[in-house]
Structure formats: structure tokens, C-alpha cells
Design a protein around this motif. Structure first.
Motif, PDB file in Angstrom:
ATOM      1  N   ALA A  68      13.140 -16.533 101.961  1.00  0.00           N
ATOM      2  CA  ALA A  68      13.211 -16.530 100.495  1.00  0.00           C
ATOM      3  C   ALA A  68      12.806 -15.133 100.024  1.00  0.00           C
ATOM      4  O   ALA A  68      11.745 -14.942  99.429  1.00  0.00           O
ATOM      5  N   GLU A  69      13.653 -14.169 100.306  1.00  0.00           N
ATOM      6  CA  GLU A  69      13.280 -12.764 100.173  1.00  0.00           C
ATOM      7  C   GLU A  69      12.839 -12.391  98.761  1.00  0.00           C
ATOM      8  O   GLU A  69      11.818 -11.725  98.581  1.00  0.00           O
ATOM      9  N   GLN A  70      13.596 -12.781  97.748  1.00  0.00           N
ATOM     10  CA  GLN A  70      13.262 -12.380  96.380  1.00  0.00           C
ATOM     11  C   GLN A  70      11.954 -12.986  95.905  1.00  0.00           C
ATOM     12  O   GLN A  70      11.110 -12.300  95.300  1.00  0.00           O
ATOM     13  N   ILE A  71      11.751 -14.248  96.184  1.00  0.00           N
ATOM     14  CA  ILE A  71      10.514 -14.913  95.763  1.00  0.00           C
ATOM     15  C   ILE A  71       9.324 -14.337  96.516  1.00  0.00           C
ATOM     16  O   ILE A  71       8.265 -14.046  95.943  1.00  0.00           O
ATOM     17  N   ALA A  72       9.490 -14.140  97.815  1.00  0.00           N
ATOM     18  CA  ALA A  72       8.396 -13.602  98.630  1.00  0.00           C
ATOM     19  C   ALA A  72       8.010 -12.196  98.183  1.00  0.00           C
ATOM     20  O   ALA A  72       6.827 -11.840  98.164  1.00  0.00           O
ATOM     21  N   THR A  73       8.995 -11.384  97.810  1.00  0.00           N
ATOM     22  CA  THR A  73       8.722 -10.000  97.416  1.00  0.00           C
ATOM     23  C   THR A  73       7.694  -9.935  96.294  1.00  0.00           C
ATOM     24  O   THR A  73       6.755  -9.129  96.341  1.00  0.00           O
ATOM     25  N   LYS A  74       7.858 -10.773  95.281  1.00  0.00           N
ATOM     26  CA  LYS A  74       6.959 -10.716  94.129  1.00  0.00           C
ATOM     27  C   LYS A  74       5.527 -11.103  94.511  1.00  0.00           C
ATOM     28  O   LYS A  74       4.566 -10.451  94.103  1.00  0.00           O
ATOM     29  N   VAL A  75       5.374 -12.173  95.287  1.00  0.00           N
ATOM     30  CA  VAL A  75       4.034 -12.624  95.661  1.00  0.00           C
ATOM     31  C   VAL A  75       3.378 -11.633  96.623  1.00  0.00           C
ATOM     32  O   VAL A  75       2.185 -11.309  96.491  1.00  0.00           O
ATOM     33  N   LEU A  76       4.141 -11.122  97.569  1.00  0.00           N
ATOM     34  CA  LEU A  76       3.585 -10.150  98.515  1.00  0.00           C
ATOM     35  C   LEU A  76       3.163  -8.869  97.797  1.00  0.00           C
ATOM     36  O   LEU A  76       2.104  -8.299  98.092  1.00  0.00           O
ATOM     37  N   ALA A  77       3.980  -8.413  96.863  1.00  0.00           N
ATOM     38  CA  ALA A  77       3.645  -7.187  96.125  1.00  0.00           C
ATOM     39  C   ALA A  77       2.374  -7.372  95.304  1.00  0.00           C
ATOM     40  O   ALA A  77       1.504  -6.492  95.271  1.00  0.00           O
ATOM     41  N   ARG A  78       2.250  -8.519  94.642  1.00  0.00           N
ATOM     42  CA  ARG A  78       1.057  -8.771  93.833  1.00  0.00           C
ATOM     43  C   ARG A  78      -0.176  -8.901  94.715  1.00  0.00           C
ATOM     44  O   ARG A  78      -1.270  -8.445  94.355  1.00  0.00           O
ATOM     45  N   THR A  79      -0.020  -9.511  95.891  1.00  0.00           N
ATOM     46  CA  THR A  79      -1.155  -9.639  96.802  1.00  0.00           C
ATOM     47  C   THR A  79      -1.568  -8.285  97.349  1.00  0.00           C
ATOM     48  O   THR A  79      -2.761  -7.961  97.407  1.00  0.00           O
ATOM     49  N   LYS A  80      -0.595  -7.469  97.730  1.00  0.00           N
ATOM     50  CA  LYS A  80      -0.923  -6.157  98.282  1.00  0.00           C
ATOM     51  C   LYS A  80      -1.649  -5.311  97.244  1.00  0.00           C
ATOM     52  O   LYS A  80      -2.629  -4.617  97.549  1.00  0.00           O
ATOM     53  N   THR A  81      -1.190  -5.370  95.998  1.00  0.00           N
ATOM     54  CA  THR A  81      -1.859  -4.633  94.919  1.00  0.00           C
ATOM     55  C   THR A  81      -3.233  -5.219  94.626  1.00  0.00           C
ATOM     56  O   THR A  81      -4.211  -4.495  94.467  1.00  0.00           O
ATOM     57  N   GLY A  82      -3.292  -6.535  94.559  1.00  0.00           N
ATOM     58  CA  GLY A  82      -4.545  -7.196  94.205  1.00  0.00           C
ATOM     59  C   GLY A  82      -5.633  -7.040  95.252  1.00  0.00           C
ATOM     60  O   GLY A  82      -6.807  -6.866  94.919  1.00  0.00           O
ATOM     61  N   PRO A 148      -3.840 -21.069 102.752  1.00  0.00           N
ATOM     62  CA  PRO A 148      -3.405 -22.471 102.637  1.00  0.00           C
ATOM     63  C   PRO A 148      -3.627 -23.086 101.259  1.00  0.00           C
ATOM     64  O   PRO A 148      -3.011 -24.116 100.948  1.00  0.00           O
ATOM     65  N   LEU A 149      -4.481 -22.475 100.418  1.00  0.00           N
ATOM     66  CA  LEU A 149      -4.747 -23.056  99.108  1.00  0.00           C
ATOM     67  C   LEU A 149      -3.952 -22.410  97.979  1.00  0.00           C
ATOM     68  O   LEU A 149      -4.127 -22.758  96.814  1.00  0.00           O
ATOM     69  N   LEU A 150      -3.078 -21.484  98.313  1.00  0.00           N
ATOM     70  CA  LEU A 150      -2.259 -20.863  97.269  1.00  0.00           C
ATOM     71  C   LEU A 150      -1.157 -21.811  96.825  1.00  0.00           C
ATOM     72  O   LEU A 150      -0.468 -22.428  97.642  1.00  0.00           O
ATOM     73  N   GLY A 151      -0.965 -21.897  95.497  1.00  0.00           N
ATOM     74  CA  GLY A 151       0.107 -22.700  94.946  1.00  0.00           C
ATOM     75  C   GLY A 151       1.351 -21.867  94.708  1.00  0.00           C
ATOM     76  O   GLY A 151       1.416 -20.680  95.030  1.00  0.00           O
ATOM     77  N   VAL A 152       2.347 -22.484  94.098  1.00  0.00           N
ATOM     78  CA  VAL A 152       3.618 -21.814  93.828  1.00  0.00           C
ATOM     79  C   VAL A 152       3.392 -20.568  92.975  1.00  0.00           C
ATOM     80  O   VAL A 152       2.706 -20.626  91.945  1.00  0.00           O
ATOM     81  N   ASP A 153       3.944 -19.428  93.404  1.00  0.00           N
ATOM     82  CA  ASP A 153       3.884 -18.144  92.699  1.00  0.00           C
ATOM     83  C   ASP A 153       2.477 -17.551  92.616  1.00  0.00           C
ATOM     84  O   ASP A 153       2.275 -16.545  91.921  1.00  0.00           O
ATOM     85  N   GLU A 154       1.506 -18.145  93.293  1.00  0.00           N
ATOM     86  CA  GLU A 154       0.154 -17.594  93.261  1.00  0.00           C
ATOM     87  C   GLU A 154      -0.012 -16.522  94.335  1.00  0.00           C
ATOM     88  O   GLU A 154       0.615 -16.568  95.384  1.00  0.00           O
ATOM     89  N   VAL A 207      -4.488 -16.027  91.981  1.00  0.00           N
ATOM     90  CA  VAL A 207      -4.118 -15.701  90.599  1.00  0.00           C
ATOM     91  C   VAL A 207      -2.663 -16.064  90.367  1.00  0.00           C
ATOM     92  O   VAL A 207      -1.826 -15.981  91.279  1.00  0.00           O
ATOM     93  N   ASP A 208      -2.345 -16.443  89.128  1.00  0.00           N
ATOM     94  CA  ASP A 208      -0.960 -16.752  88.776  1.00  0.00           C
ATOM     95  C   ASP A 208      -0.234 -15.457  88.397  1.00  0.00           C
ATOM     96  O   ASP A 208      -0.842 -14.375  88.386  1.00  0.00           O
ATOM     97  N   PRO A 209       1.064 -15.512  88.094  1.00  0.00           N
ATOM     98  CA  PRO A 209       1.805 -14.279  87.806  1.00  0.00           C
ATOM     99  C   PRO A 209       1.265 -13.476  86.634  1.00  0.00           C
ATOM    100  O   PRO A 209       1.495 -12.269  86.558  1.00  0.00           O
ATOM    101  N   VAL A 214      -6.881 -18.664  89.109  1.00  0.00           N
ATOM    102  CA  VAL A 214      -6.660 -20.100  89.226  1.00  0.00           C
ATOM    103  C   VAL A 214      -7.747 -20.746  90.074  1.00  0.00           C
ATOM    104  O   VAL A 214      -8.208 -21.849  89.799  1.00  0.00           O
ATOM    105  N   ASN A 215      -8.181 -20.032  91.100  1.00  0.00           N
ATOM    106  CA  ASN A 215      -9.131 -20.626  92.039  1.00  0.00           C
ATOM    107  C   ASN A 215      -9.867 -19.506  92.764  1.00  0.00           C
ATOM    108  O   ASN A 215      -9.248 -18.535  93.214  1.00  0.00           O
ATOM    109  N   SER A 216     -11.182 -19.609  92.862  1.00  0.00           N
ATOM    110  CA  SER A 216     -11.963 -18.666  93.646  1.00  0.00           C
ATOM    111  C   SER A 216     -12.015 -19.184  95.081  1.00  0.00           C
ATOM    112  O   SER A 216     -12.495 -20.281  95.332  1.00  0.00           O
TER     113      SER A 216
END
Length: 526
Positions: A68-82, A148-154, A207-209, A214-216
Motif C-alpha cells: 500500500a505504497e501511497q498510504i504507507a508513505t504518509k505514515v512513514l514520513a510522519r513517523t520519521k519526522t516525529g 502494535p497499538l497504532l490505529g489507522v493513519d496514526e 498521533v493522528d494526521p 491519541v495515545n502515549s
């Protein structure tokens, strides 16, 4: 019959003495001497590729190993930055059976270990599900790949766990732990800098988008209450963000205090935030804004002044390069200041052609372009300005095309140098943590800075940015910067108003008009 197995270990971010460079290291530990099947090897490559690419920040390559390249790109980019560039990511995958032809899915236990920016280790287990499609193994995408506790788009983000008051704004008011959309381009890095300098504990959160926690997931407390001051100006930051929010293309604004170098605003719209640090470290062609540097070089090398008469034909051939003006306008013989105000390509192409090959990079450094800083809370670039020996390269570089590239941060620093009378200010984001200058800053001769300031004022009063004339003493330079095959262009406005220098970039904006319009909205909100 015994099932033959093997253990896959991916260790990322370790330094290996026997290697000449630091790189991702992958160790495949075999539990027996049997040779793995071709299918196993392909699975190993896919798993290895995902982890290695994510750790090194190649988000596109990491996402390409998923289904799921497009969806994964956004979450991976936000995680790498975060999680910030200082975090190190390691994965040890569990036992893998020898894969038979009919096996289309393999589940692997994944022992994940992060080395956090605070130096702490964070360990947990998740699951990698590998799916086979047409002979290719891909990682089945879900945010649970990361935790394992990350939800959709988190996504994951590293944040300090601090009491209100540890971080204060430039007026001394506490900045709350949850800043919402405020300065999203810099707050994560600032929080990390606080942790590294004894001002906070930390937490890793889901974190959400929008960046809302969302959860510590894990945290560490501290008694540290050392105060730090963020230099951002709330009104300037709000004006900059407000001017960008309605822009559809990627857009950014950086503003600096001329006297102190304190950063007043770093703003990006949502489109820019999705691709990376547009305001601070991604490079773009500067177009005609680079005529500031070419003009300064001609003044310093060839003793030109603002009133020197120069030719501005509608088009000119210099060496093998034909240079036209926008729309083919021509001015004839005019003072340099008028050619600058009207952004005459033919004039500045000729000026650049007559300069030594190293004149532009040397002069650019006088503006801070090419300088390197270690600024607490952010990672920045300024510019890449190479030397050019052949005439065609000199001409292209002289009008901000060719191989010259800059960042909005770098161009705001260039404008601040002119406004400061030729002295390049040292940028700073957290007052209590000094910026380290890794490059000497030669600055500009005061007479050159004064002449440039006068010419930049003409751009607003009688040149290509008259739309900004109602906003007081605005000085600047417009830029339409072609890129790619030349059919598209970025829009720039770089300038200063009183003690605030700034740069506005609209990526693929078509022309400088897009940037001038955003600048008008920015200044009108102050």
C-alpha cells in the motif's frame, strides 16, 4: 520430517569497524547449513529493504516494499519526522520456515528496538506479515508494522514530557504541551532539543494526521524544569501560517529578526508538510532572486554601482546560450537599479558571464548562502552554489537557474544580510542554546549592502512587486524559477520590512506573482 528454519536479524544504524562507511547492516543467521530457497531469499530482500530504507530516511523506497505504497508513505514520513533523525531503529525478525511454492503469506514476529533522541532504549514486539504476489514479496501495510497499538493513519512521534513553563514564547508566556497546529514544522524538533538539554522528560506517542496525541505509548518523567525560550513571534507565525493555508501548492515562509538573527516564523502549508521540510532544508532553484548575488558580485568584482549604465535588450546570445527577458521586454541602456527592478535576464546573464568562475559562490557566502549552522531544534540548509568555468554555466547560474539551488531559510538569511548592512546574522530558534556556526560568514561590503537595499526598494516602488507598495518600507526581489524541462516554475519573493527579513516560496507556483500575492496577505495580517 523436520521443518528447516532460519533466523533473520536486521540490525540498522550500527557502526561496523570493518566497513568504510556507516550503513544499514543486515545479518542473516542460519540455524542449519541448508541453503535457503529462492523464495526465502526474496522474502529476506524485501524485509531487509523496508527496514534499511526506513532507517536511512528513504521513505519512498521503504513504502515501495509494502503493498500500500501511497498510504504507507504518509505514515512513514510522519513517523520519521516525529521520531527525529537522531532516533535509531532496529528490528530482529523471528524464525522463518523454509517457504514452499504454495505459501503466499508468512507471519514474522518482529522484535523492535529504538534508540531514542534522549539516549533511552525502547523495546517492543510487533508482527510483519509478508505477502507474495507474482513472485514478489511485499510487507502487508498497516501502521501496526511500526507499533502494535497504532490505529489507522496514526504515526509515532517523540515528545518531551514537561510541565507548562519549561518552554516559553519570546514574551515569556508558557507554551503548552499540546500546541495543536502551531508551528508544526518545528515544534517536534524543539521538544527534542529540550530533552537533550535537560529541560524535559519524554514520551513516544501515537498521533493522528493532524498531530493530535491519541495515545502515549511509553514515557519517562524528569524533575528538570530548566526554562527555554522559543524565538518564534506569535503574531508573525500566525500571519505567515494564515497566508499559506489557502494555497494549494506546496508553500513556505521563513522570517528572521534582522538584528538578532532570531527566527520569528517557520510556516508551511499542509501540502508542504506532507513532503518534508520545504521551509528549512529542501533545495529549489532561486530564479531571479539570485540576481541579488549576481549584482553584488558585479559591484565587488567590476566596481559597478546602482547608477552604472547597462544594456537590457529583449534577448541576447551569450556564448551558446540565448537569454530572453520575460515576454521579450527590452529597456535599452538603463541604470543597473532599473534592470534589477524590472528583472532583466539579459543584463544579469551578461554580468555573470564576465565574472570569474568562482565569483558567485564566494559572493553567495557573503549572504550566508552556502553556510552551515547547527541550530538547536531544527535542521537547516542554505544553498548549493557551484563554481562555473564555461560561459553557459556562468550565465545560467547568474540568473538563478543552472545548478544553483537554495532554501527558503537560506534566502531569508540573504535578505537579512542586506537589511543588516552586510553582516550576516547568526540564526537562532531557542535563546538559551547557542547556534554553532560551522562556516565563517564573511558578509558583504557595507556599500554593496546599501546599494542592494536601495535597488530592492525599487523592486517594490517601480518594479516587479508594486503590489506590495502599500505596506510601508518593503524591500525585496521577485523570482520566477524554471525547473525540470523549463515549462514549470517556482514563485519567490525575498525581502525585508523594517527589522524583519523573510522569504516566501510557492513550489510550482508558475511565476513570482503567486509569491507576491502570498506576501501581500502575510504583511497585511501583521
Amino acid at each position: 520430517m523436520k521443518t528447516r528454519t532460519r533466523r533473520i536479524t536486521l540490525i540498522v544504524g550500527l557502526t561496523v569497524v570493518a566497513m568504510l562507511v556507516t550503513a544499514t547492516v543486515v545479518i542473516w543467521t542460519r540455524l542449519n547449513s541448508s541453503r535457503a530457497s529462492g523464495l526465502n531469499e526474496k522474502l529476506e530482500v524485501a524485509a531487509q529493504g523496508f527496514v534499511a530504507a526506513f532507517n536511512t530516511g528513504d521513505i519512498a523506497a521503504a513504502a515501495a516494499h509494502t503493498d500500500a505504497e501511497q498510504i504507507a508513505t504518509k505514515v512513514l514520513a510522519r513517523t520519521k519526522t516525529g521520531m527525529t533523525a537522531k532516533a535509531k531503529y532496529e528490528v530482529r525478525l523471528g524464525t522463518v520456515p523454509l517457504i514452499q511454492d504454495r505459501m503466499m503469506t508468512v507471519k514474522l514476529a518482529a522484535d523492535v528496538s529504538w534508540t531514542l533522541p534522549s539516549g533511552s532504549r525502547w523495546n517492543y514486539q510487533t508482527t510483519f506479515i509478508m505477502n507474495r504476489d507474482n513472485g514478489h514479496w511485499r510487507l502487508h501495510w498497516s501502521p501496526t508494522v511500526l507499533h502494535p497499538l497504532l490505529g489507522v493513519d496514526e504515526a509515532l512521534t517523540f515528545l518531551p514530557k514537561a510541565s507548562d513553563g519549561v518552554l516559553r514564547d519570546r514574551d515569556g508566556e508558557p507554551i503548552p504541551k499540546d500546541t495543536g497546529d502551531y508551528a508544526k514544522a518545528v515544534i517536534p524538533g524543539v521538544r527534542t532539543a529540550l530533552t537533550e538539554n535537560g529541560g524535559a522528560g519524554w514520551q513516544v506517542a501515537a498521533v493522528d494526521p493532524s498531530g493530535r496525541v491519541v495515545n502515549s505509548l511509553v514515557e519517562e518523567s524528569t524533575e528538570g524544569t530548566k526554562p527555554f525560550t522559543l524565538t518564534l513571534d506569535k503574531s508573525v507565525q500566525a500571519a505567515a501560517q494564515g497566508a499559506l493555508d489557502a494555497v494549494q501548492k506546496q508553500a513556505a515562509i521563513v522570517a528572521l529578526d534582522v538584528a538578532s538573527g532570531e527566527i520569528l516564523a517557520i510556516a508551511e502549508n499542509r501540502s508542504a508538510q506532507e513532503v518534508g521540510p520545504v521551509a528549512l532544508s529542501l533545495f529549489f532553484e532561486p530564479g531571479s532572486t539570485f540576481k541579488m548575488v549576481t549584482a553584488a558580485a558585479a559591484m565587488q568584482q567590476n566596481s559597478l554601482i546602482a547608477e552604472t549604465q547597462v544594456e537590457c535588450p529583449g534577448k541576447v546570445t551569450i556564448g551558446t546560450r540565448q537569454i530572453p527577458n520575460d515576454g521579450g521586454f527590452e529597456l535599452g541602456k538603463v541604470p543597473l537599479r532599473k534592470a534589477f527592478a524590472q528583472s532583466c535576464n539579459t543584463t544579469f546573464g551578461k554580468l555573470a558571464a564576465d565574472l570569474p568562475g568562482d565569483a558567485l559562490p564566494k559572493t553567495a557566502l557573503g549572504f550566508g548562502l552556502g553556510a552551515d549552522f547547527a541550530i538547536a531544534g531544527i535542521s537547516t540548509n542554505t544553498a548549493k552554489v557551484p563554481s562555473a568555468q564555461d560561459v553557459a554555466a556562468k550565465v545560467e547560474n547568474g540568473i538563478g537557474q543552472g545548478k544553483v539551488q537554495v532554501t527558503p531559510f537560506g534566502m531569508a538569511l540573504a535578505a537579512a544580510t542586506v537589511a543588516a548592512g552586510g553582516k550576516t546574522p547568526t540564526p537562532k530558534l531557542i535563546r538559551e542554546i547557542p547556534t554553532i556556526k560551522n562556516t565563517d560568514l564573511p558578509g558583504l561590503a557595507p556599500n554593496v549592502a546599501t546599494a542592494l537595499g536601495s535597488m530592492m526598494r525599487d523592486v517594490v516602488t517601480s518594479g516587479t512587486a508594486t503590489a506590495l507598495a502599500p505596506f510601508g518600507q518593503v524591500h525585496g526581489k521577485t523570482g520566477t524559477a524554471q525547473f525540470g524541462d523549463g515549462s514549470r516554475a517556482h514563485g519567490w519573493f525575498v525581502g525585508y520590512q523594517r527589522n524583519m527579513a523573510f522569504a516566501v516560496l510557492i513550489v510550482d507556483g508558475g511565476s513570482s506573482k503567486a509569491a507576491v500575492d502570498v506576501t501581500r496577505n502575510f504583511l497585511s495580517a501583521l
